[in-house]
Design a protein around this motif. Sequence first.
Motif, PDB file in Angstrom:
ATOM      1  N   PRO A 102       0.776  -1.316   0.095  1.00 48.85           N
ATOM      2  CA  PRO A 102       0.058  -0.137  -0.020  1.00 48.85           C
ATOM      3  C   PRO A 102       0.877   1.171   0.137  1.00 48.85           C
ATOM      4  N   ALA A 103       1.792   1.118   0.796  1.00 50.48           N
ATOM      5  CA  ALA A 103       2.851   2.489   0.964  1.00 50.48           C
ATOM      6  C   ALA A 103       3.325   2.859  -0.459  1.00 50.48           C
ATOM      7  N   LYS A 104       3.823   1.557  -1.284  1.00 49.79           N
ATOM      8  CA  LYS A 104       4.546   2.040  -2.250  1.00 49.79           C
ATOM      9  C   LYS A 104       3.569   2.332  -3.596  1.00 49.79           C
ATOM     10  N   VAL A 105       2.316   2.150  -3.209  1.00 50.73           N
ATOM     11  CA  VAL A 105       1.476   2.556  -4.300  1.00 50.73           C
ATOM     12  C   VAL A 105       0.629   3.976  -3.918  1.00 50.73           C
ATOM     13  N   ASN A 106       1.172   4.437  -2.786  1.00 50.64           N
ATOM     14  CA  ASN A 106       0.507   5.710  -2.313  1.00 50.64           C
ATOM     15  C   ASN A 106      -0.851   5.653  -1.683  1.00 50.64           C
ATOM     16  N   ALA A 107      -1.066   4.328  -1.162  1.00 49.57           N
ATOM     17  CA  ALA A 107      -2.561   4.252  -0.580  1.00 49.57           C
ATOM     18  C   ALA A 107      -2.471   3.586   0.913  1.00 49.57           C
ATOM     19  N   GLN A 108      -1.791   4.327   1.692  1.00 47.88           N
ATOM     20  CA  GLN A 108      -1.488   3.593   2.926  1.00 47.88           C
ATOM     21  C   GLN A 108      -2.310   3.999   4.071  1.00 47.88           C
ATOM     22  N   VAL A 109      -3.418   5.002   3.661  1.00 50.87           N
ATOM     23  CA  VAL A 109      -4.418   5.185   4.926  1.00 50.87           C
ATOM     24  C   VAL A 109      -5.588   4.466   4.621  1.00 50.87           C
ATOM     25  N   THR A 110      -5.981   3.888   5.921  1.00 50.08           N
ATOM     26  CA  THR A 110      -7.463   3.321   5.933  1.00 50.08           C
ATOM     27  C   THR A 110      -8.190   4.190   6.759  1.00 50.08           C
ATOM     28  N   VAL A 111      -9.585   4.298   6.118  1.00 45.17           N
ATOM     29  CA  VAL A 111     -10.567   4.969   6.769  1.00 45.17           C
ATOM     30  C   VAL A 111     -11.919   3.959   6.507  1.00 45.17           C
ATOM     31  N   PHE A 112     -12.439   3.910   7.940  1.00 43.24           N
ATOM     32  CA  PHE A 112     -13.630   3.352   7.927  1.00 43.24           C
ATOM     33  C   PHE A 112     -14.633   4.120   7.900  1.00 43.24           C
ATOM     34  N   VAL A 113     -15.745   4.042   7.131  1.00 46.13           N
ATOM     35  CA  VAL A 113     -16.928   4.896   6.905  1.00 46.13           C
ATOM     36  C   VAL A 113     -18.263   4.175   7.124  1.00 46.13           C
ATOM     37  N   SER A 114     -18.844   4.693   8.362  1.00 42.78           N
ATOM     38  CA  SER A 114     -20.120   4.013   8.695  1.00 42.78           C
ATOM     39  C   SER A 114     -21.114   4.926   8.147  1.00 42.78           C
ATOM     40  N   ILE A 115     -22.210   4.419   7.529  1.00 47.33           N
ATOM     41  CA  ILE A 115     -23.555   4.997   7.062  1.00 47.33           C
ATOM     42  C   ILE A 115     -24.781   4.425   7.423  1.00 47.33           C
ATOM     43  N   ASN A 163     -11.438  14.571  -0.225  1.00 50.40           N
ATOM     44  CA  ASN A 163     -11.771  14.677  -1.625  1.00 50.40           C
ATOM     45  C   ASN A 163     -12.594  13.529  -2.286  1.00 50.40           C
ATOM     46  N   PHE A 164     -12.178  12.397  -1.765  1.00 49.18           N
ATOM     47  CA  PHE A 164     -13.201  11.242  -2.004  1.00 49.18           C
ATOM     48  C   PHE A 164     -14.532  11.460  -1.457  1.00 49.18           C
ATOM     49  N   TYR A 165     -14.659  11.807  -0.171  1.00 50.99           N
ATOM     50  CA  TYR A 165     -15.796  12.080   0.388  1.00 50.99           C
ATOM     51  C   TYR A 165     -16.828  13.213  -0.218  1.00 50.99           C
ATOM     52  N   LYS A 166     -16.207  14.323  -0.769  1.00 48.55           N
ATOM     53  CA  LYS A 166     -16.942  15.194  -1.588  1.00 48.55           C
ATOM     54  C   LYS A 166     -17.570  14.693  -2.718  1.00 48.55           C
ATOM     55  N   ARG A 167     -16.585  13.789  -3.540  1.00 48.24           N
ATOM     56  CA  ARG A 167     -17.071  12.905  -4.809  1.00 48.24           C
ATOM     57  C   ARG A 167     -18.118  12.235  -4.465  1.00 48.24           C
ATOM     58  N   LEU A 168     -18.115  11.520  -3.392  1.00 45.53           N
ATOM     59  CA  LEU A 168     -19.076  10.527  -2.888  1.00 45.53           C
ATOM     60  C   LEU A 168     -20.356  11.110  -2.620  1.00 45.53           C
ATOM     61  N   ILE A 169     -20.469  12.130  -1.798  1.00 46.41           N
ATOM     62  CA  ILE A 169     -21.546  12.719  -1.659  1.00 46.41           C
ATOM     63  C   ILE A 169     -22.507  13.584  -2.703  1.00 46.41           C
ATOM     64  N   GLN A 170     -21.454  13.890  -3.547  1.00 44.90           N
ATOM     65  CA  GLN A 170     -21.641  14.586  -4.716  1.00 44.90           C
ATOM     66  C   GLN A 170     -22.817  13.644  -5.643  1.00 44.90           C
ATOM     67  N   ILE A 190     -24.424  10.856  -4.777  1.00 43.07           N
ATOM     68  CA  ILE A 190     -25.517  10.386  -4.017  1.00 43.07           C
ATOM     69  C   ILE A 190     -25.971  11.081  -2.727  1.00 43.07           C
ATOM     70  N   GLU A 191     -27.118  11.175  -2.356  1.00 41.83           N
ATOM     71  CA  GLU A 191     -27.365  11.693  -1.127  1.00 41.83           C
ATOM     72  C   GLU A 191     -27.312  10.771   0.049  1.00 41.83           C
ATOM     73  N   ILE A 192     -26.427  11.135   1.219  1.00 43.65           N
ATOM     74  CA  ILE A 192     -26.439  10.097   2.079  1.00 43.65           C
ATOM     75  C   ILE A 192     -26.629  10.887   3.522  1.00 43.65           C
ATOM     76  N   ARG A 193     -27.607  10.301   4.304  1.00 46.62           N
ATOM     77  CA  ARG A 193     -28.102  10.845   5.319  1.00 46.62           C
ATOM     78  C   ARG A 193     -26.788  11.230   6.489  1.00 46.62           C
ATOM     79  N   ASP A 194     -26.495  10.002   6.930  1.00 48.35           N
ATOM     80  CA  ASP A 194     -25.683  10.134   8.256  1.00 48.35           C
ATOM     81  C   ASP A 194     -24.265   9.288   8.052  1.00 48.35           C
ATOM     82  N   VAL A 195     -23.085  10.205   7.918  1.00 45.67           N
ATOM     83  CA  VAL A 195     -22.041   9.339   7.820  1.00 45.67           C
ATOM     84  C   VAL A 195     -20.936   9.754   8.915  1.00 45.67           C
TER      85      VAL A 195
END
Lengths: 162, 162
Positions: free
Chosen positions: B56-69, B118-125, B127-132
């Motif tokens: 993950p680090a070598k491809v610049n994707a080292q941060v994990t986020v858990f998103v509860s919806i 940035n990802f989050y903005k693209r996501l809610i753009q 589709i409308e989501i209530r509680d994240v």
Amino acid sequence: MDRLDRKILRLLQEDSTLAVADLAKKVGLSTTPCWRRIQKLEEEGVIRKRVALLDPAKVNAQVTVFVSIRTSAHSHEWLKRFSEVVVDFPEVVEFYRMSGDVDYLLRVVVPDIAAYDNFYKRLIQRIEIRDVSSSFAMQQIKYTTELPLDYLVVDGGRSSDS
Amino acid sequence: MDRLDRKILRLLQEDSTLAVADLAKKVGLSTTPCWRRIQKLEEEGVIRKRVALLDPAKVNAQVTVFVSIRTSAHSHEWLKRFSEVVVDFPEVVEFYRMSGDVDYLLRVVVPDIAAYDNFYKRLIQRIEIRDVSSSFAMQQIKYTTELPLDYLVVDGGRSSDS
DNA sequence: TCCGTCCATGGATCGTCTTGATCGCAAAAT
DNA sequence: ATTTTGCGATCAAGACGATCCATGGACGGA
């Protein structure tokens, strides 16, 4: 690391059985330089390993449980032992130290709720844990080992090429 | 499905580049029957696919986020569209429908907090989501694609053989 | 212009996969 | 007790792919 390396990685993330010649064709290279690139990616550790992925249902491990653990102020010793104990369980496939409300998060894989209960008992028997909360997944809508390659810094600019 | 199949699966989950002859030696078979067992496991779909795992680090994707919806009472249409939109993001590597408090749980992989925003903005753009609610992982203590094989039902009893 | 880097091509070698055939053993069935 | 059946072992052989080397050409920078 350029656009071609990225293509190679994209394809190998999907299917690592691809023959070098076929891979080369898809990438738009001939086999020798393609092969060399793969070698380099492996040497550099970008490609970590190649593995077989099994069908969870077929090996009787179809239920995922997320386990949230809160642990108010513990000794360094406890933390060390806690990590060792948790990592040892083959049912624990993911294990994160979190920021915020929850301190640790586990993804546990078992055949059914009864097996989870058994796992849970074995866990708390091996180490004392303050506050545990389990959430069951009803459905796995997506699971992939493919990391996004969109953030890779390539020298030829950000061509979001196939 | 017996003890030998289990051994084969165990080894291929760790390293799918093992030559059949070596695998056979470790399992205690000769190459031909070992090869035939592997074929069968693939035909039956027990072995789903073979893939390359990246760092993950070598491809610049080292941060994990858990998103509860949480999503109080939505139409079937909304659910369908929601799933499609979420699955489409390459940053979403896991996606579960949950029981209990949270309705959906995502594991998202990004380079840093800014990229998550940035990802989050693209996501809610899209589709409308209530509680994240987002939780960041500080450390990945364990991550494995190896499923536990202890729950496999083998005909030769429960020999917890290597 | 000269050099370095990278690719294409072709070829040679070597290991591995894949398949078929035959034999032997042991458990299950009759 | 004998037969059947289902593995596995072994041998063999062809096909295929990986790996490595050598050569020549294209391109960009010093």
